[in-house]
Design an enzyme around this catalytic site. Sequence first.
Site, PDB file in Angstrom:
ATOM      1  N   LYS A  34     -10.835 -13.039  21.711  1.00 54.58           N
ATOM      2  CA  LYS A  34     -11.939 -13.380  22.620  1.00 54.58           C
ATOM      3  C   LYS A  34     -13.266 -12.851  22.084  1.00 54.58           C
ATOM      4  O   LYS A  34     -14.281 -13.560  22.068  1.00 54.58           O
ATOM      5  CB  LYS A  34     -11.674 -12.796  24.013  1.00 54.58           C
ATOM      6  N   ALA A  36     -11.865  -8.406  26.335  1.00 56.37           N
ATOM      7  CA  ALA A  36     -10.815  -7.659  27.039  1.00 56.37           C
ATOM      8  C   ALA A  36      -9.738  -8.598  27.546  1.00 56.37           C
ATOM      9  O   ALA A  36      -9.996  -9.771  27.818  1.00 56.37           O
ATOM     10  CB  ALA A  36     -11.411  -6.869  28.210  1.00 56.37           C
ATOM     11  N   ASP A  37      -8.527  -8.071  27.660  1.00 62.32           N
ATOM     12  CA  ASP A  37      -7.432  -8.843  28.233  1.00 62.32           C
ATOM     13  C   ASP A  37      -6.419  -7.880  28.840  1.00 62.32           C
ATOM     14  O   ASP A  37      -6.194  -6.794  28.306  1.00 62.32           O
ATOM     15  CB  ASP A  37      -6.741  -9.700  27.170  1.00 62.32           C
ATOM     16  N   SER A  38      -5.835  -8.271  29.957  1.00 65.97           N
ATOM     17  CA  SER A  38      -4.859  -7.421  30.648  1.00 65.97           C
ATOM     18  C   SER A  38      -3.562  -8.173  30.908  1.00 65.97           C
ATOM     19  O   SER A  38      -3.589  -9.344  31.290  1.00 65.97           O
ATOM     20  CB  SER A  38      -5.422  -6.931  31.988  1.00 65.97           C
ATOM     21  N   GLY A  41      -6.286  -4.476  26.773  1.00 63.85           N
ATOM     22  CA  GLY A  41      -6.812  -4.406  25.411  1.00 63.85           C
ATOM     23  C   GLY A  41      -8.315  -4.582  25.438  1.00 63.85           C
ATOM     24  O   GLY A  41      -8.826  -5.393  26.213  1.00 63.85           O
TER      25      GLY A  41
END
Length: 200
Positions: free
Chosen positions: A53, A69-71, A106
Site C-alpha cells: 500500500k 498500514a494493514d490489520s 503492519g
Amino acid sequence: MSRRLVLGSASPARLQLLRQAGLSPEVVVSGVDETAISSPRVAELVALLATAKAQAVAAQETDALVIGADSVLEFRGQPLGKPTDADDARLRWRRMGGRSGVLHTGQALLDVRDGAITRRDVAVSSTTVHFAVPTDAELDAYVGSGEPLQVAGAFTLDGLGAPFVRRVEGDPTAVVGLSLPLLRVQLGRLGLTITDFWTR
C-alpha cells in the site's frame, strides 16, 4: 515541519487516530489488490500488505512521508480479515466469544524525496484481544449495524464493538488500525520526531 505526511489508507479509523494524535495527514488511497498478496504467517502478511500500500502511494509522490498500514486478526492460527457477509460475521463471533485472538497491524513508513524512496521502515505490532460473549440479541444488533462487516476480525475498539472486548494485552491503537507508539519509533529511526508533525 514542512514534510508532507500521507496516509495510504481509506480507513476513517486510521485517519482519526492520527488526527487525535495531533497529526494532519493527507489521504491517498492505494488501490492495492489485497487478494494478490499472501503469506503463511499472519504477521508477515500484514507487513507485506502495508508495504504494498505504501509503495503504491509513494510511486505517486515526489516529496513526502508515506504511511501504509494493514490489520488482520489471527484466531486459532487462521487469518481473519473482513467478513464476507453478515452470516460470516455472526459465525465468527460465535467462535470468538469468550476466547482471544491476536490482532496484527503492519506499518510501512516510506521517505520519498525527489520521486524516489530513500528510506523505509516496516514493522508489525501484535496485540492480544480477549473477547466477551455477546448474547444472541446483542450479536444480532451488532451484525445488523453493519460495523463488523467493515473491519478486520469483525470487531472494533473505537465503535459499537468496544463493549464486546473484555481487555487487550498490547497497544490498543494498533487494534484500531495504526500503532501510534510504533509510528513514533519508526519516525525516530528515520531521524525524525513525532512532535515535529504536531499541528495543534
